[in-house]
Every structure is written in C-alpha cells, then in structure tokens.
Design a protein around this motif. Structure first.
Motif, PDB file in Angstrom:
ATOM      1  N   CYS A  42       0.800  -1.238   0.000  1.00 62.14           N
ATOM      2  CA  CYS A  42       0.000   0.000   0.000  1.00 62.14           C
ATOM      3  C   CYS A  42       0.825   1.277   0.000  1.00 62.14           C
ATOM      4  CB  CYS A  42      -0.973  -0.001   1.185  1.00 62.14           C
ATOM      5  SG  CYS A  42      -0.201   0.317   2.795  1.00 62.14           S
ATOM      6  N   GLY A  43       2.149   1.185   0.205  1.00 61.99           N
ATOM      7  CA  GLY A  43       2.964   2.399   0.202  1.00 61.99           C
ATOM      8  C   GLY A  43       2.511   3.395   1.249  1.00 61.99           C
ATOM      9  N   ASN A  44       2.353   4.640   0.848  1.00 58.24           N
ATOM     10  CA  ASN A  44       1.942   5.683   1.788  1.00 58.24           C
ATOM     11  C   ASN A  44       0.418   5.833   1.854  1.00 58.24           C
ATOM     12  OD1 ASN A  44       1.384   6.934  -0.667  1.00 58.24           O
ATOM     13  ND2 ASN A  44       2.242   8.915  -0.082  1.00 58.24           N
ATOM     14  N   GLY A  45      -0.280   4.779   1.414  1.00 50.21           N
ATOM     15  CA  GLY A  45      -1.741   4.817   1.434  1.00 50.21           C
ATOM     16  C   GLY A  45      -2.340   5.420   0.182  1.00 50.21           C
ATOM     17  N   VAL A  56       4.743   2.991   6.059  1.00 55.28           N
ATOM     18  CA  VAL A  56       3.638   2.688   6.975  1.00 55.28           C
ATOM     19  C   VAL A  56       3.338   3.893   7.864  1.00 55.28           C
ATOM     20  CG1 VAL A  56       2.917   1.267   8.935  1.00 55.28           C
ATOM     21  CG2 VAL A  56       4.029   0.200   6.968  1.00 55.28           C
ATOM     22  N   LYS A  57       4.385   4.493   8.401  1.00 59.40           N
ATOM     23  CA  LYS A  57       4.192   5.679   9.250  1.00 59.40           C
ATOM     24  C   LYS A  57       3.552   6.819   8.470  1.00 59.40           C
ATOM     25  CE  LYS A  57       7.908   4.819  12.593  1.00 59.40           C
ATOM     26  NZ  LYS A  57       9.197   5.327  13.155  1.00 59.40           N
ATOM     27  N   SER A  58       4.001   6.988   7.231  1.00 60.43           N
ATOM     28  CA  SER A  58       3.443   8.046   6.392  1.00 60.43           C
ATOM     29  C   SER A  58       1.978   7.753   6.074  1.00 60.43           C
ATOM     30  CB  SER A  58       4.258   8.164   5.101  1.00 60.43           C
ATOM     31  OG  SER A  58       3.859   9.278   4.346  1.00 60.43           O
ATOM     32  N   ALA A  59       1.659   6.479   5.799  1.00 65.03           N
ATOM     33  CA  ALA A  59       0.270   6.101   5.500  1.00 65.03           C
ATOM     34  C   ALA A  59      -0.630   6.364   6.704  1.00 65.03           C
ATOM     35  CB  ALA A  59       0.216   4.629   5.092  1.00 65.03           C
TER      36      ALA A  59
END
Length: 369
Positions: A219-222, A245-248
């Motif tokens: 999913c990358g950054n969502g 994940v943190k960015s998403a």
C-alpha cells in the motif's frame, strides 16, 4: 532514450507502439473490447529526479548517464521534469555556484515536487555537514521560498540534516474529492502525478460498484487505500517499508479516514499467515476474522506476485491489480485467469519515452458472472 534527446513530437507514435506491444503479451487471455490508454503530458510530467553534480574548473553543473554506454551528459533543462522541478534546478545551481560552503564536495542533488506546488531539495555531500553549512542551507531555503514552499535536506555519511521538514504534502483530486498525502524523502511515490491521479480515479470508479471490505497489499503511503476507503465498509492495508507505513498512518489522520487500518507486513508473510490460519506477527492486534473481504488490491514491485500471493488473491471475488511490469503481470494473469475474468484493462503511460507502462486490471470471479 536520453532525456536530452527527447522529441516530444514523437510522443503519440511511441505510446501507440508501446501499447500495442504490451497488449500483444496478453493474447492468451480474453480481454474486454473497450481497452483504454491514458496519455501522459508529453513533457513536464515527472515530479521527482536526481542528478549527479559535476565539478569542472570554475563551473559545476548537473549530469546524468547515458543508459546504453554510461557516458555522462550535462543537463541544464530536464524535459520530463515538472516546471517547478526545473525552476528549482536552476535556482539551486545558481545559489551553490556562488557559495563555496554549499558547493564544496557537493555530490548529488535530488528534487521532489508536487502538483500542489511544494518542493523538497536534498543536497548530498562527500563531507561532514557543520553549523556553518546549516546557516547557508537556511539562506538557500529562504531564497527558494520565493519560488515555492520548499524544504532542504543535507545528507552526508551517517548524517541527515533537516532545514525544516523531510517531506512535502501532495493534494490529489479523486472523483471531485481532495486527498492530502505526505510524501517523505527517499520513500516511494508515483513519479507522474497526473497519471497517478488518473489511476486513482480509475480504481475509485470501479470500487464504487463494489461492497464489503477491502484488503490491500503493497500500500505504500496509502496512495490507493485513502482514495478508495469511502467505497468499502472497512479497509486493511499492508506495506513492508516502515517509513511508508508511518506516512500512511499520518495520511489517514490527515484525511479523517476512520475505517482503515494500515500495518507493516510483506505480502509474502501476510499470504503465508492467511493460509496457515495464523496472525501476522506485526499485525497481532488485528483479527482477520473481523473482516468480510470481497476485494483485494495489489500494486507490487516489478517482480510481480509470488505464487503464494497469486493463490491468495484468487480467494477474493474482485481483484484490482496495478502493475508496472507487463511481463510479470502476464505471468500472474495466466494463473489468475483460471478463476477470474478480466472486466477492465487500462494502460497508463506513467513513463513516457521508455518501454515501461503501468497497467490497471480489474478481474471478477468466474462463478459470479
């Protein structure tokens, strides 16, 4: 093709040739009649780029390397680059040419820009960055802010120095809704912003006819999760890169999305756990039994899906597969074709003037037809 030799008048013919070659790969698979090809802008389409800096006597300039013979060539104007990226290239070079502190042992400059008009500039050095460098970098940021909102990052061995932030915020319009995405330096983002926006709209139109819960892998950054969340009851998305994940998760909060959970896991680990009936180690607080998955979305790297993940996605009624490599997509689709039929195949010219093309495929389970 070297970027300094791009002939924009050839764009249409090159794209048509690429599209025909791509579709020829799928001749063993029954495809719908209404296949579309989404064109890119023929220039100024790329939002990120990196350049080596070549120092020669009293001059310093950007270079790239010929993909065939590896010879260097000078780049003063980057035809694929966004207009903002090109403005930043010129302004940064003019500034470091007249500033020995910024110029000395400068090895590379990376640029990240957005459709919404922000920029991030990373200066990479073969020297230690001290307080004096930081003061001059702040002056550079002040000068560049006259062009657009910008942040500066200095990098050297075991050093990362921020002049404000290490990310930009992109705004994309999907079916008349604005979504905001944090894009962090050195994390994957789609390079062609307009084509990314087109892919999100394509997936959103398909998803609005679906229901139930969505599972997304890679999913990358969502990027997709956030734009599609409103079409599903719940969304579970996974990504292996911790920074993404943190960015998403940041992006979920920024867009006030409450029905989506994003966790850290590789597609391979998730698939293995799914078939073994085990919880995913990094998703131990998430009960898969709480979800009624009807749809899966995958956007894998160029290597495509491994056999176990292909087996996993065949468990779903709807598959949305976004691929950057038609060769591995073909191999995966030949396996998936046993259980699912292609309802939509759309080509997106994410990478003009190259042989690469992005392909979006929507498949439904044959028993549902």
């Amino acid at each position: 093709m070297r970027v300094d030799q791009i002939d924009i008048s050839q764009y249409e013919s090159l794209l048509n040739e690429k599209a025909q070659q791509t579709l020829a790969l799928f001749e063993q698979i029954k495809l719908p009649d209404n296949i579309k090809t989404i064109e890119s802008n023929n220039k100024n389409y790329r939002l990120r780029a990196e350049f080596r800096v070549w120092h020669q006597d009293e001059d310093s300039f950007y270079i790239m390397f010929d993909p065939v013979n590896k010879e260097k060539f000078r780049v003063d104007y980057f035809i694929p680059g966004s207009e903002l990226l090109n403005k930043m290239m010129v302004a940064v070079r003019e500034h470091f040419l007249n500033n020995p502190i910024l110029r000395f042992k400068l090895y590379q400059v990376d640029f990240l820009t957005t459709l919404s008009g922000e920029a991030l500039v990373s200066l990479i050095y073969h020297k230690k960055l001290d307080d004096e460098w930081q003061q001059h970098a702040k002056q550079l940021k002040q000068a560049l802010n006259e062009i657009a909102p910008v942040n500066i990052i200095g990098r050297a061995r075991k050093q990362k120095v921020l002049v404000d932030k290490d990310y930009v915020t992109e705004t994309l319009s999907v079916q008349n809704t604005q979504y905001h995405y944090q894009q962090i330096e050195n994390s994957f983002t789609q390079p062609n912003g307009m084509i990314n926006q087109a892919m999100l709209n394509w997936a959103s139109v398909i998803s609005q006819s679906l229901s139930g819960d969505l599972l997304e892998l890679y999913c990358g950054n969502g990027n997709f999760s956030i734009a599609l969340a409103k079409h599903f009851n719940k969304v579970l998305a996974t990504e292996i890169a911790r920074s993404s994940v943190k960015s998403a998760q940041y992006n979920l909060a920024k867009n006030n999305i409450n029905n989506t959970v994003i966790g850290q896991s590789s597609a391979e680990d998730f698939s293995a756990a799914y078939f073994e009936g085990k919880s995913v180690k990094s998703l131990k607080d998430i009960a898969l039994s709480d979800y009624q998955f009807t749809t899966i979305l995958v956007d894998p790297p160029r290597a495509g899906l491994d056999d176990k993940t292909v087996e996993l996605i065949q468990k779903f009624d709807n598959i949305i597969y976004v691929s950057c490599n038609p060769e591995t997509l073909k191999d995966n689709l030949l396996a998936i074709d046993e259980t699912h039929q292609v309802q939509d195949l759309t080509l997106f010219d994410q990478f003009p003037y190259t042989h690469h093309i992005e392909t979006g495929v929507w498949l439904t389970r044959r028993s549902l037809l």
